[in-house]
Design an enzyme around this catalytic site. Structure first.
Site, mmCIF file in Angstrom:
data_model
loop_
_atom_site.group_PDB
_atom_site.id
_atom_site.type_symbol
_atom_site.label_atom_id
_atom_site.label_comp_id
_atom_site.label_asym_id
_atom_site.label_seq_id
_atom_site.Cartn_x
_atom_site.Cartn_y
_atom_site.Cartn_z
ATOM 1 N N LYS A 191 31.115 -52.879 -95.696
ATOM 2 C CA LYS A 191 30.420 -52.057 -96.495
ATOM 3 C C LYS A 191 29.542 -51.281 -95.243
ATOM 4 O O LYS A 191 28.239 -51.758 -95.134
ATOM 5 C CB LYS A 191 29.600 -52.563 -97.789
ATOM 6 C CG LYS A 191 29.530 -51.605 -98.876
ATOM 7 C CD LYS A 191 28.661 -50.369 -98.629
ATOM 8 C CE LYS A 191 27.065 -50.913 -98.778
ATOM 9 N NZ LYS A 191 26.299 -49.525 -98.294
ATOM 10 N N GLY A 249 18.105 -58.440 -98.753
ATOM 11 C CA GLY A 249 18.578 -59.953 -98.430
ATOM 12 C C GLY A 249 18.193 -60.721 -99.358
ATOM 13 O O GLY A 249 19.124 -61.723 -99.923
ATOM 14 N N GLU A 266 20.369 -61.353 -91.375
ATOM 15 C CA GLU A 266 19.619 -60.995 -90.351
ATOM 16 C C GLU A 266 18.892 -59.891 -90.787
ATOM 17 O O GLU A 266 19.257 -58.833 -91.069
ATOM 18 C CB GLU A 266 20.760 -60.664 -89.195
ATOM 19 C CG GLU A 266 20.270 -60.590 -87.925
ATOM 20 C CD GLU A 266 19.598 -59.413 -87.340
ATOM 21 O OE1 GLU A 266 18.187 -59.142 -87.625
ATOM 22 O OE2 GLU A 266 20.197 -58.410 -86.883
ATOM 23 N N CYS A 300 15.348 -54.232 -85.661
ATOM 24 C CA CYS A 300 14.912 -55.330 -86.428
ATOM 25 C C CYS A 300 13.937 -56.251 -85.898
ATOM 26 O O CYS A 300 12.894 -56.627 -86.222
ATOM 27 C CB CYS A 300 15.883 -56.291 -87.236
ATOM 28 S SG CYS A 300 16.921 -56.648 -86.010
ATOM 29 N N GLU A 401 6.945 -54.638 -92.075
ATOM 30 C CA GLU A 401 7.632 -53.734 -91.376
ATOM 31 C C GLU A 401 7.754 -52.342 -91.494
ATOM 32 O O GLU A 401 7.927 -51.758 -92.468
ATOM 33 C CB GLU A 401 9.168 -54.442 -91.461
ATOM 34 C CG GLU A 401 10.116 -53.902 -90.424
ATOM 35 C CD GLU A 401 11.767 -54.482 -90.671
ATOM 36 O OE1 GLU A 401 11.894 -54.574 -91.771
ATOM 37 O OE2 GLU A 401 12.194 -54.847 -89.518
HETATM 38 P P1 NAI Z 1 18.779 -52.030 -96.816
HETATM 39 O O1 NAI Z 1 18.538 -53.434 -96.457
HETATM 40 O O2 NAI Z 1 18.373 -51.756 -98.310
HETATM 41 O O3 NAI Z 1 20.099 -51.547 -96.416
HETATM 42 C C1 NAI Z 1 21.148 -52.337 -95.651
HETATM 43 C C2 NAI Z 1 22.401 -52.483 -96.140
HETATM 44 O O4 NAI Z 1 22.498 -53.046 -97.307
HETATM 45 C C3 NAI Z 1 22.969 -50.816 -96.577
HETATM 46 O O5 NAI Z 1 24.649 -50.984 -96.263
HETATM 47 C C4 NAI Z 1 22.669 -50.787 -97.865
HETATM 48 O O6 NAI Z 1 23.677 -50.059 -98.669
HETATM 49 C C5 NAI Z 1 22.937 -52.248 -98.520
HETATM 50 N N1 NAI Z 1 22.429 -52.536 -99.745
HETATM 51 C C6 NAI Z 1 21.276 -52.106 -100.370
HETATM 52 N N2 NAI Z 1 20.788 -52.359 -101.698
HETATM 53 C C7 NAI Z 1 21.690 -53.311 -101.618
HETATM 54 C C8 NAI Z 1 21.997 -54.493 -102.805
HETATM 55 N N3 NAI Z 1 21.308 -54.401 -103.820
HETATM 56 N N4 NAI Z 1 23.272 -55.140 -102.553
HETATM 57 C C9 NAI Z 1 24.019 -55.293 -101.578
HETATM 58 N N5 NAI Z 1 23.797 -54.371 -100.442
HETATM 59 C C10 NAI Z 1 22.622 -53.752 -100.616
HETATM 60 O O7 NAI Z 1 17.964 -51.123 -95.804
HETATM 61 P P2 NAI Z 1 17.386 -49.574 -95.766
HETATM 62 O O8 NAI Z 1 17.117 -49.192 -97.508
HETATM 63 O O9 NAI Z 1 18.409 -48.895 -95.218
HETATM 64 O O10 NAI Z 1 15.979 -49.356 -95.103
HETATM 65 C C11 NAI Z 1 14.815 -49.979 -95.575
HETATM 66 C C12 NAI Z 1 13.850 -50.609 -94.914
HETATM 67 O O11 NAI Z 1 14.511 -51.778 -94.542
HETATM 68 C C13 NAI Z 1 13.804 -50.244 -93.503
HETATM 69 O O12 NAI Z 1 12.642 -49.186 -93.267
HETATM 70 C C14 NAI Z 1 13.414 -51.338 -92.612
HETATM 71 O O13 NAI Z 1 11.855 -51.865 -92.815
HETATM 72 C C15 NAI Z 1 14.274 -52.280 -93.125
HETATM 73 N N6 NAI Z 1 15.642 -52.545 -92.395
HETATM 74 C C16 NAI Z 1 15.912 -53.498 -91.515
HETATM 75 C C17 NAI Z 1 16.895 -53.554 -90.688
HETATM 76 C C18 NAI Z 1 17.018 -54.707 -89.906
HETATM 77 O O14 NAI Z 1 18.106 -54.649 -88.933
HETATM 78 N N7 NAI Z 1 16.207 -55.704 -89.938
HETATM 79 C C19 NAI Z 1 17.967 -52.670 -90.740
HETATM 80 C C20 NAI Z 1 17.671 -51.638 -92.029
HETATM 81 C C21 NAI Z 1 16.567 -51.788 -92.619
#
Ligand code: NAI
Ligand code: MG
Length: 498
Positions: A191, A249, A266, A300, A401
């Site tokens: 996904k 997460g 992660e 990250c 973050e």
């Molecule tokens: P997110 O963690 O919400 O999205 C990452 C993935 O999870 C995407 O594919 C999204 O569609 C999916 N997702 C979202 N909600 C979900 C749920 N309830 N169940 C299953 N999958 C779900 O991150 P987002 O909204 O893109 O970014 C928000 C903040 O998260 C950023 O500003 C940053 O601080 C952090 N982030 C950290 C990352 C890392 O590599 N550690 C990567 C992306 C975001």
């Protein structure tokens, strides 16, 4: 090989504004609902593609396909055959690397100077997992039972893997999930992030071309709250491999409870990067700067809490700010550009929101701190490299973050207290130490509670070296032989021979 020319969006074969379907069971299909969403270039706002929007119904079909594939001919592939498949996939990715890296640049904004530089790493990862495919082994274990009882372990693929990835490095993140799955004989429902689905879809095409059997890799784009949540909760998914925010997460762990599926996470960080006065300053300045500014801070493990020893604080912070000012910000399709846009309006609002928070908390932006809107930059989500000075540990910009090119520079005097301060965070992903003193380096490497410690460098990565978090940065490791174990079950076999 001749260097490829930058491809403009309307000439890119995979981002020409057309409709993109999802990959289920080796077939390209529309969403069951017929719904679509748009993917835009964050540097220009241009429409790149209209993408099939998967939700629960499509996840159900994809998981069913992945289950059939797991039990079908794929289960008969020998390690050697899986290895060859991975090598073939790697060769195809090598052949199409300019196209794939350009697609990452168009879809999520990271400059070509960065996405192209990832070539050896991406190919190295796939070829490392190819090697792992023929290195899977159980053990024979001596036991203390009376009589003659022989015991050994078998390593078996965990099954259907739901892979949920973010947008900050779509190519790498996809490979990091697909690689170990193919090595071990698992099947995958991938996904992609709604912000950047195109590279994962194109990888699905290349996987089919490489000969990956139908259903072994399925790619279902869609939103997190629908498609992602359905995958995390699915009763027939054996493991979820997630990369993203700690909040999502937590939602995934809760959703996984229904069938107690295995989960690896992660997540994010607020990593400390520590500069001692005895460091090689000429190396530490660009090192500490790029530990945060690279990929516009959307990494990250970015070293966003920059601890600098008090007696060099002003000088060092000034030099980092100067370095940041010298970086070329713009549309990353220009090969000279070093810093591209943020990925979305949402991330732009988040980062500029923290600019305000920092000012209100009493920190001062030595450089940056305001959105860039001159000329063409106004069409995209651009922010400049930013350094906040006079940051205190308890400020929100030192705790949360930000996920933008924002350094929070904090001064320290006492090295013993510093360990406590550096560890005073809920996260524990990356960390850095800059010093010429070997014993100091070792002491900190041991004392810091984080999954990676970089000494006199930052963000060094290798397919053979494990990467992952402590604390709320998640659990499980990617890369290294540890990664492959995450996709394997251990079975104990007992044989009475007497
Ligand atoms: P997110 O963690 O919400 O999205 C990452 C993935 O999870 C995407 O594919 C999204 O569609 C999916 N997702 C979202 N909600 C979900 C749920 N309830 N169940 C299953 N999958 C779900 O991150 P987002 O909204 O893109 O970014 C928000 C903040 O998260 C950023 O500003 C940053 O601080 C952090 N982030 C950290 C990352 C890392 O590599 N550690 C990567 C992306 C975001
Ligand atoms: Mg989200």
């Amino acid at each position: 090989m001749a260097q490829a020319q930058p491809i403009s969006f309307n000439r890119h074969p995979y981002a020409d504004g057309s409709a993109k379907k999802m990959l289920i069971d080796g077939q390209w299909v529309n969403a069951a609902s017929g719904k679509t969403f748009e993917s835009h270039n964050p540097a220009t706002g241009e429409l790149l593609a209209t993408v099939a929007e998967g939700d629960k119904a499509d996840i159900d079909s994809a998981v069913a396909a992945a289950r059939r594939a797991f039990e079908g001919p794929w289960s008969k592939f020998t390690p050697f055959e899986r290895q060859n498949l991975l090598l073939k996939f790697a060769d195809l990715i090598e052949k199409h690397f300019d196209e794939l890296s350009t697609l990452d640049t168009l879809d999520m904004g990271a400059p070509l100077s960065r996405t192209r530089a990832g070539k050896l790493r991406v190919l190295g990862m796939l070829r490392f997992y190819a090697g792992q495919a023929t290195s899977i082994h159980g053990e024979t274990i001596e036991n203390s039972l009376p009589g003659e009882v022989f015991s050994y372990t078998l390593k078996e693929p965990v099954g259907v893997v739901g892979a949920i990835i973010p947008w900050n490095s779509p190519l790498t993140a996809s490979i990091w999930k697909i690689g170990p799955a193919l090595a071990t004989g698992c099947t995958v429902v991938l996904k992609p992030a709604e912000e950047a689905p195109l590279t994962p879809l194109r990888l699905g095409e290349l996987a089919l071309e490489a000969g990956v059997p139908p259903g072994v890799i399925n790619v279902v784009p869609g939103y997190g709250e629908t498609a992602g949540a359905a995958l995390a909760a699915h009763p027939d998914v054996d493991k979820v491999a997630f990369t993203g925010s700690h909040l999502t997460g937590q939602a995934i762990v809760k959703a996984s409870a229904g069938n107690l599926k295995r989960v690896s996470l992660e997540l994010g960080g607020k990593s400390p990067d520590i500069v001692f006065a005895d460091a090689d300053i000429d190396a530490a300045v660009p090192g500490a700067a790029m530990a945060v500014f690279a990929n516009s801070g959307q990494i990250c493990s970015a070293g966003t809490r920059l601890f600098v020893e008090q007696r060099i604080y002003d000088e060092f912070v000034g030099k980092v700010a100067e370095f940041g000012k010298g970086l070329k910000v713009g549309n990353g399709i220009d090969p000279e550009v070093q810093i591209g846009p943020l990925v979305s309006q949402e991330q732009l609002s988040r980062v500029t929101g923290y600019f305000d928070v920092g000012q209100k908390e009493g920190a001062s932006a030595v450089v940056g701190g305001k959105r860039l809107t001159e000329g063409n930059l106004g069409k995209g989500y651009f922010v400049p490299p930013t350094v906040f000075a006079n940051v205190r540990d308890e400020m929100r910009i030192a705790q949360e973050e930000i996920f933008g090119p924002v350094i929070s520079a904090i001064s320290f005097k006492d090295a013993d207290e510093l360990v406590k301060r550096a560890n005073a965070t809920n996260f524990g992903l990356g960390s850095g130490v800059w010093t010429r003193d070997v014993s100091k380096a070792h002491k900190f490497a041991k004392a810091i509670r984080a999954g990676s410690v970089w000494v006199n460098c930052y963000q060094a990565m290798d397919p053979a070296v494990p990467f992952g978090g402590y604390k709320m940065s998640g659990y499980g490791r990617e890369s290294g032989i540890q990664h492959v174990e995450e996709y394997l079950n251990v079975k104990a076999v007992w044989i009475k021979t007497a």
